[in-house]
Scaffold this motif. Structure first.
Motif, PDB file in Angstrom:
ATOM      1  N   MET A   1      42.291  39.006  37.693  1.00  0.00           N
ATOM      2  CA  MET A   1      40.898  39.147  37.081  1.00  0.00           C
ATOM      3  C   MET A   1      41.083  39.726  35.694  1.00  0.00           C
ATOM      4  O   MET A   1      41.230  40.508  35.256  1.00  0.00           O
ATOM      5  CB  MET A   1      40.455  39.988  38.744  1.00  0.00           C
ATOM      6  N   SER A   2      39.065  39.611  35.577  1.00  0.00           N
ATOM      7  CA  SER A   2      39.146  39.667  33.853  1.00  0.00           C
ATOM      8  C   SER A   2      39.021  41.078  34.454  1.00  0.00           C
ATOM      9  O   SER A   2      38.343  41.968  35.236  1.00  0.00           O
ATOM     10  CB  SER A   2      38.137  38.795  33.232  1.00  0.00           C
ATOM     11  N   PRO A   3      38.872  42.104  33.163  1.00  0.00           N
ATOM     12  CA  PRO A   3      38.199  43.643  33.120  1.00  0.00           C
ATOM     13  C   PRO A   3      36.292  43.679  33.409  1.00  0.00           C
ATOM     14  O   PRO A   3      36.154  44.747  34.307  1.00  0.00           O
ATOM     15  CB  PRO A   3      38.228  43.822  32.031  1.00  0.00           C
ATOM     16  N   GLU A   4      36.136  42.946  33.388  1.00  0.00           N
ATOM     17  CA  GLU A   4      34.733  43.186  33.175  1.00  0.00           C
ATOM     18  C   GLU A   4      34.461  42.708  35.257  1.00  0.00           C
ATOM     19  O   GLU A   4      33.019  42.852  35.450  1.00  0.00           O
ATOM     20  CB  GLU A   4      33.705  42.316  32.662  1.00  0.00           C
ATOM     21  N   GLN A   5      35.151  42.209  35.590  1.00  0.00           N
ATOM     22  CA  GLN A   5      34.630  41.850  37.064  1.00  0.00           C
ATOM     23  C   GLN A   5      34.908  43.021  38.223  1.00  0.00           C
ATOM     24  O   GLN A   5      35.534  43.705  37.874  1.00  0.00           O
ATOM     25  CB  GLN A   5      35.534  40.832  37.798  1.00  0.00           C
ATOM     26  N   PRO A   6      34.016  43.302  38.880  1.00  0.00           N
ATOM     27  CA  PRO A   6      33.700  44.258  39.899  1.00  0.00           C
ATOM     28  C   PRO A   6      35.130  44.343  40.357  1.00  0.00           C
ATOM     29  O   PRO A   6      35.627  43.599  40.937  1.00  0.00           O
ATOM     30  CB  PRO A   6      32.868  44.172  40.281  1.00  0.00           C
ATOM     31  N   ARG A   7      35.813  45.249  41.711  1.00  0.00           N
ATOM     32  CA  ARG A   7      37.027  45.257  43.056  1.00  0.00           C
ATOM     33  C   ARG A   7      36.098  44.865  43.663  1.00  0.00           C
ATOM     34  O   ARG A   7      34.937  45.467  44.286  1.00  0.00           O
ATOM     35  CB  ARG A   7      37.396  46.672  42.038  1.00  0.00           C
ATOM     36  N   THR A   8      37.094  43.757  44.323  1.00  0.00           N
ATOM     37  CA  THR A   8      36.881  43.347  45.824  1.00  0.00           C
ATOM     38  C   THR A   8      38.423  43.768  46.201  1.00  0.00           C
ATOM     39  O   THR A   8      39.656  43.691  45.623  1.00  0.00           O
ATOM     40  CB  THR A   8      36.543  42.269  45.636  1.00  0.00           C
ATOM     41  N   THR A   9      37.874  44.171  47.779  1.00  0.00           N
ATOM     42  CA  THR A   9      38.629  44.749  48.506  1.00  0.00           C
ATOM     43  C   THR A   9      38.664  43.645  49.597  1.00  0.00           C
ATOM     44  O   THR A   9      37.951  43.163  50.654  1.00  0.00           O
ATOM     45  CB  THR A   9      38.965  46.025  48.977  1.00  0.00           C
ATOM     46  N   LEU A  10      40.405  42.800  50.336  1.00  0.00           N
ATOM     47  CA  LEU A  10      39.674  41.822  51.318  1.00  0.00           C
ATOM     48  C   LEU A  10      41.133  42.998  52.416  1.00  0.00           C
ATOM     49  O   LEU A  10      42.030  43.150  51.652  1.00  0.00           O
ATOM     50  CB  LEU A  10      40.252  40.719  51.605  1.00  0.00           C
ATOM     51  N   THR A  11      40.747  42.484  53.481  1.00  0.00           N
ATOM     52  CA  THR A  11      42.028  42.700  54.892  1.00  0.00           C
ATOM     53  C   THR A  11      42.664  41.547  55.160  1.00  0.00           C
ATOM     54  O   THR A  11      41.828  40.551  55.306  1.00  0.00           O
ATOM     55  CB  THR A  11      41.823  44.052  55.456  1.00  0.00           C
ATOM     56  N   ALA A  12      43.874  41.482  56.042  1.00  0.00           N
ATOM     57  CA  ALA A  12      44.285  39.927  55.567  1.00  0.00           C
ATOM     58  C   ALA A  12      45.139  40.249  56.760  1.00  0.00           C
ATOM     59  O   ALA A  12      45.797  41.480  56.502  1.00  0.00           O
ATOM     60  CB  ALA A  12      44.195  38.933  54.618  1.00  0.00           C
ATOM     61  N   ARG A  13      46.458  39.521  57.433  1.00  0.00           N
ATOM     62  CA  ARG A  13      46.993  39.926  58.282  1.00  0.00           C
ATOM     63  C   ARG A  13      48.423  38.317  56.890  1.00  0.00           C
ATOM     64  O   ARG A  13      49.494  38.393  56.995  1.00  0.00           O
ATOM     65  CB  ARG A  13      47.664  39.305  59.692  1.00  0.00           C
ATOM     66  N   ASP A 204      42.137  35.087  37.021  1.00  0.00           N
ATOM     67  CA  ASP A 204      43.689  35.143  37.294  1.00  0.00           C
ATOM     68  C   ASP A 204      43.180  36.545  38.445  1.00  0.00           C
ATOM     69  O   ASP A 204      42.788  36.977  39.117  1.00  0.00           O
ATOM     70  CB  ASP A 204      44.013  34.668  36.326  1.00  0.00           C
ATOM     71  N   TYR A 205      44.900  36.788  38.410  1.00  0.00           N
ATOM     72  CA  TYR A 205      45.247  38.012  39.475  1.00  0.00           C
ATOM     73  C   TYR A 205      45.977  39.282  38.101  1.00  0.00           C
ATOM     74  O   TYR A 205      45.807  40.407  39.019  1.00  0.00           O
ATOM     75  CB  TYR A 205      46.336  37.038  40.035  1.00  0.00           C
ATOM     76  N   ARG A 206      45.591  39.139  37.751  1.00  0.00           N
ATOM     77  CA  ARG A 206      45.768  40.136  36.319  1.00  0.00           C
ATOM     78  C   ARG A 206      44.760  41.263  36.970  1.00  0.00           C
ATOM     79  O   ARG A 206      43.442  41.868  37.299  1.00  0.00           O
ATOM     80  CB  ARG A 206      45.309  40.057  35.071  1.00  0.00           C
TER      81      ARG A 206
END
Length: 222
Positions: A1-13, A204-206
Protein backbone atom coordinates in the motif's frame (compact mmCIF):
# COMPACT_ATOMS: atom_id res chain seq x y z
CA UNK A 1 0.00 0.00 0.00
CA UNK A 2 1.12 3.57 -0.52
CA UNK A 3 2.02 5.66 2.56
CA UNK A 4 -0.82 8.14 2.04
CA UNK A 5 -3.59 5.52 2.12
CA UNK A 6 -5.53 5.08 5.38
CA UNK A 7 -5.02 1.75 7.12
CA UNK A 8 -7.76 -0.85 6.69
CA UNK A 9 -8.25 -3.91 8.89
CA UNK A 10 -10.03 -7.04 7.68
CA UNK A 11 -10.70 -10.33 9.46
CA UNK A 12 -10.96 -13.67 7.71
CA UNK A 13 -10.19 -17.37 8.01
CA UNK A 14 -8.42 -17.67 4.64
CA UNK A 15 -6.91 -15.56 1.88
CA UNK A 16 -7.14 -16.22 -1.85
CA UNK A 17 -5.14 -14.42 -4.52
CA UNK A 18 -5.45 -13.94 -8.23
CA UNK A 19 -2.02 -13.94 -9.91
CA UNK A 20 -1.47 -11.59 -12.86
CA UNK A 21 -1.79 -7.99 -11.75
CA UNK A 22 -2.36 -9.12 -8.17
CA UNK A 23 0.81 -10.95 -7.12
CA UNK A 24 2.94 -10.47 -10.23
CA UNK A 25 3.04 -7.78 -12.89
CA UNK A 26 3.16 -9.45 -16.31
CA UNK A 27 1.61 -6.54 -18.20
CA UNK A 28 4.45 -6.01 -20.65
CA UNK A 29 4.65 -9.70 -21.53
CA UNK A 30 0.90 -10.20 -21.90
CA UNK A 31 0.46 -7.07 -24.01
CA UNK A 32 3.24 -8.15 -26.36
CA UNK A 33 1.87 -11.67 -26.82
CA UNK A 34 -1.71 -10.59 -27.51
CA UNK A 35 -0.59 -7.73 -29.79
CA UNK A 36 1.48 -10.13 -31.88
CA UNK A 37 -1.50 -12.49 -32.06
CA UNK A 38 -3.85 -9.72 -33.19
CA UNK A 39 -1.68 -8.51 -36.08
CA UNK A 40 -2.23 -11.25 -38.70
CA UNK A 41 -5.90 -11.54 -37.72
CA UNK A 42 -6.69 -7.85 -38.18
CA UNK A 43 -7.90 -7.52 -34.61
CA UNK A 44 -7.50 -4.39 -32.46
CA UNK A 45 -5.05 -5.14 -29.63
CA UNK A 46 -6.65 -2.64 -27.26
CA UNK A 47 -10.04 -4.28 -27.54
CA UNK A 48 -8.62 -7.77 -27.12
CA UNK A 49 -6.52 -6.80 -24.10
CA UNK A 50 -9.44 -5.04 -22.43
CA UNK A 51 -11.44 -8.27 -22.61
CA UNK A 52 -8.60 -10.74 -21.98
CA UNK A 53 -7.38 -9.47 -18.63
CA UNK A 54 -8.37 -11.90 -15.90
CA UNK A 55 -9.96 -14.41 -18.27
CA UNK A 56 -8.89 -17.79 -19.55
CA UNK A 57 -7.13 -17.65 -22.92
CA UNK A 58 -9.72 -19.86 -24.62
CA UNK A 59 -12.54 -17.50 -23.62
CA UNK A 60 -10.76 -14.60 -25.32
CA UNK A 61 -10.08 -16.56 -28.49
CA UNK A 62 -13.75 -17.61 -28.65
CA UNK A 63 -14.89 -14.02 -28.10
CA UNK A 64 -12.87 -12.55 -30.99
CA UNK A 65 -12.92 -15.51 -33.38
CA UNK A 66 -16.47 -16.79 -32.90
CA UNK A 67 -16.45 -18.58 -36.25
CA UNK A 68 -13.85 -21.11 -35.09
CA UNK A 69 -14.74 -24.62 -34.02
CA UNK A 70 -13.36 -25.86 -30.71
CA UNK A 71 -10.43 -27.67 -32.31
CA UNK A 72 -9.29 -24.45 -33.99
CA UNK A 73 -9.78 -22.50 -30.76
CA UNK A 74 -7.50 -24.92 -28.94
CA UNK A 75 -4.83 -24.58 -31.63
CA UNK A 76 -4.76 -20.82 -31.03
CA UNK A 77 -4.70 -21.36 -27.27
CA UNK A 78 -1.80 -23.83 -27.54
CA UNK A 79 0.19 -21.37 -29.66
CA UNK A 80 -0.44 -18.46 -27.28
CA UNK A 81 0.39 -20.46 -24.17
CA UNK A 82 3.52 -21.85 -25.78
CA UNK A 83 4.83 -18.31 -26.26
CA UNK A 84 3.85 -17.34 -22.72
CA UNK A 85 5.57 -20.37 -21.24
CA UNK A 86 8.80 -19.74 -23.12
CA UNK A 87 9.05 -16.03 -22.36
CA UNK A 88 8.74 -15.20 -18.64
CA UNK A 89 11.06 -12.20 -18.99
CA UNK A 90 9.49 -8.94 -17.88
CA UNK A 91 7.47 -10.49 -15.05
CA UNK A 92 8.05 -8.77 -11.71
CA UNK A 93 6.59 -8.91 -8.21
CA UNK A 94 3.82 -6.54 -7.20
CA UNK A 95 5.69 -4.61 -4.47
CA UNK A 96 5.47 -6.37 -1.12
CA UNK A 97 3.64 -9.42 -2.49
CA UNK A 98 6.33 -11.99 -1.68
CA UNK A 99 6.67 -10.87 1.93
CA UNK A 100 2.90 -10.69 2.45
CA UNK A 101 2.30 -14.18 1.05
CA UNK A 102 5.16 -15.55 3.14
CA UNK A 103 3.65 -14.01 6.29
CA UNK A 104 0.35 -15.84 5.81
CA UNK A 105 -0.15 -19.36 7.21
CA UNK A 106 0.36 -21.57 4.15
CA UNK A 107 -2.62 -23.79 5.00
CA UNK A 108 -4.93 -20.77 4.83
CA UNK A 109 -3.90 -19.47 1.41
CA UNK A 110 -4.90 -20.32 -2.15
CA UNK A 111 -4.23 -19.03 -5.66
CA UNK A 112 -6.96 -18.88 -8.32
CA UNK A 113 -5.61 -17.93 -11.73
CA UNK A 114 -6.88 -17.96 -15.29
CA UNK A 115 -3.40 -19.00 -16.40
CA UNK A 116 -2.36 -22.65 -16.78
CA UNK A 117 -0.48 -24.20 -13.88
CA UNK A 118 2.90 -24.29 -15.63
CA UNK A 119 2.71 -20.57 -16.37
CA UNK A 120 1.60 -19.82 -12.80
CA UNK A 121 4.64 -21.68 -11.48
CA UNK A 122 6.96 -19.96 -13.95
CA UNK A 123 5.74 -16.42 -13.35
CA UNK A 124 5.67 -16.64 -9.57
CA UNK A 125 9.16 -18.19 -9.57
CA UNK A 126 10.55 -15.41 -11.78
CA UNK A 127 8.91 -12.78 -9.54
CA UNK A 128 10.10 -14.49 -6.36
CA UNK A 129 6.59 -15.01 -4.98
CA UNK A 130 5.92 -18.30 -3.21
CA UNK A 131 3.03 -20.50 -4.31
CA UNK A 132 0.54 -21.70 -1.69
CA UNK A 133 -0.33 -25.37 -1.36
CA UNK A 134 -3.74 -24.83 -2.99
CA UNK A 135 -3.41 -23.64 -6.60
CA UNK A 136 -6.38 -23.60 -8.97
CA UNK A 137 -5.20 -22.90 -12.51
CA UNK A 138 -7.22 -22.74 -15.74
CA UNK A 139 -7.15 -26.51 -16.20
CA UNK A 140 -8.63 -26.97 -12.73
CA UNK A 141 -11.63 -24.67 -13.24
CA UNK A 142 -13.76 -25.58 -16.29
CA UNK A 143 -15.85 -22.42 -16.03
CA UNK A 144 -13.50 -19.47 -15.63
CA UNK A 145 -13.90 -15.93 -14.36
CA UNK A 146 -16.22 -13.98 -14.21
CA UNK A 147 -17.99 -17.11 -12.94
CA UNK A 148 -17.29 -17.64 -9.20
CA UNK A 149 -16.44 -21.34 -9.55
CA UNK A 150 -12.71 -21.00 -8.88
CA UNK A 151 -13.17 -18.95 -5.73
CA UNK A 152 -15.91 -21.22 -4.43
CA UNK A 153 -13.71 -24.26 -5.00
CA UNK A 154 -10.77 -22.57 -3.26
CA UNK A 155 -12.88 -21.91 -0.17
CA UNK A 156 -14.01 -25.53 -0.18
CA UNK A 157 -10.43 -26.83 -0.41
CA UNK A 158 -9.34 -24.50 2.39
CA UNK A 159 -12.21 -25.75 4.55
CA UNK A 160 -13.86 -22.37 5.09
CA UNK A 161 -17.07 -20.63 4.09
CA UNK A 162 -16.73 -18.19 1.14
CA UNK A 163 -17.79 -15.31 3.37
CA UNK A 164 -14.78 -16.01 5.60
CA UNK A 165 -12.35 -15.48 2.70
CA UNK A 166 -10.56 -12.32 1.62
CA UNK A 167 -9.88 -12.31 -2.11
CA UNK A 168 -7.26 -10.06 -3.71
CA UNK A 169 -8.05 -9.27 -7.35
CA UNK A 170 -7.21 -6.65 -9.96
CA UNK A 171 -9.38 -7.18 -13.07
CA UNK A 172 -13.06 -6.72 -13.81
CA UNK A 173 -13.72 -10.39 -14.59
CA UNK A 174 -11.91 -11.52 -11.46
CA UNK A 175 -13.62 -8.96 -9.26
CA UNK A 176 -17.00 -10.09 -10.58
CA UNK A 177 -16.08 -13.69 -9.80
CA UNK A 178 -14.86 -12.88 -6.30
CA UNK A 179 -17.91 -10.79 -5.44
CA UNK A 180 -20.25 -13.47 -6.78
CA UNK A 181 -18.58 -16.05 -4.54
CA UNK A 182 -19.60 -14.08 -1.45
CA UNK A 183 -16.03 -13.35 -0.36
CA UNK A 184 -14.66 -10.10 0.99
CA UNK A 185 -12.80 -8.50 -1.91
CA UNK A 186 -9.80 -6.19 -2.11
CA UNK A 187 -8.87 -4.42 -5.35
CA UNK A 188 -5.15 -4.41 -6.11
CA UNK A 189 -4.09 -1.54 -8.38
CA UNK A 190 -6.07 1.15 -10.16
CA UNK A 191 -8.87 -0.74 -11.91
CA UNK A 192 -12.06 1.32 -11.65
CA UNK A 193 -14.70 -0.78 -13.41
CA UNK A 194 -18.19 -1.39 -11.99
CA UNK A 195 -17.13 -4.47 -10.03
CA UNK A 196 -14.61 -2.42 -8.03
CA UNK A 197 -17.14 0.04 -6.65
CA UNK A 198 -17.23 0.27 -2.87
CA UNK A 199 -14.39 -2.20 -2.32
CA UNK A 200 -11.26 -1.84 -0.23
CA UNK A 201 -8.35 -0.89 -2.48
CA UNK A 202 -4.55 -1.11 -2.23
CA UNK A 203 -1.84 -0.04 -4.65
CA UNK A 204 0.40 -2.89 -3.49
CA UNK A 205 1.32 -4.83 -0.34
CA UNK A 206 4.01 -2.62 1.14
CA UNK A 207 3.16 -2.18 4.80
CA UNK A 208 0.62 -5.01 4.81
CA UNK A 209 0.62 -7.14 7.97
CA UNK A 210 -1.20 -10.20 9.26
CA UNK A 211 -1.78 -11.80 12.66
CA UNK A 212 -3.20 -15.25 13.37
CA UNK A 213 -5.33 -15.43 16.50
CA UNK A 214 -5.68 -18.41 18.81
CA UNK A 215 -9.16 -18.92 17.33
CA UNK A 216 -7.73 -19.30 13.82
CA UNK A 217 -8.92 -15.87 12.74
CA UNK A 218 -6.63 -13.79 10.55
CA UNK A 219 -6.41 -10.05 11.15
CA UNK A 220 -5.10 -8.39 8.01
CA UNK A 221 -3.95 -4.78 8.06
CA UNK A 222 -3.54 -3.00 4.73
Amino acid sequence: MSPEQPRTTLTARAVVFDMDGTLVDSTALVERIWTEWCGPLGLHPGEVLAFAHGRQTADTVRRFLPELDEEAVLRHVDALLSVEGEAPDGVVEIPGAAAFVAALPVQLVALVTSAPGNIARSRTAVAGVGLPAVVLASEDVPVGKPAPDGYLRAAELLGVEPGDVVVFEDAEAGLQAARASGAQVVVVGDHDGPASEGLTRVADYRGAAVELGDDGLLTITL
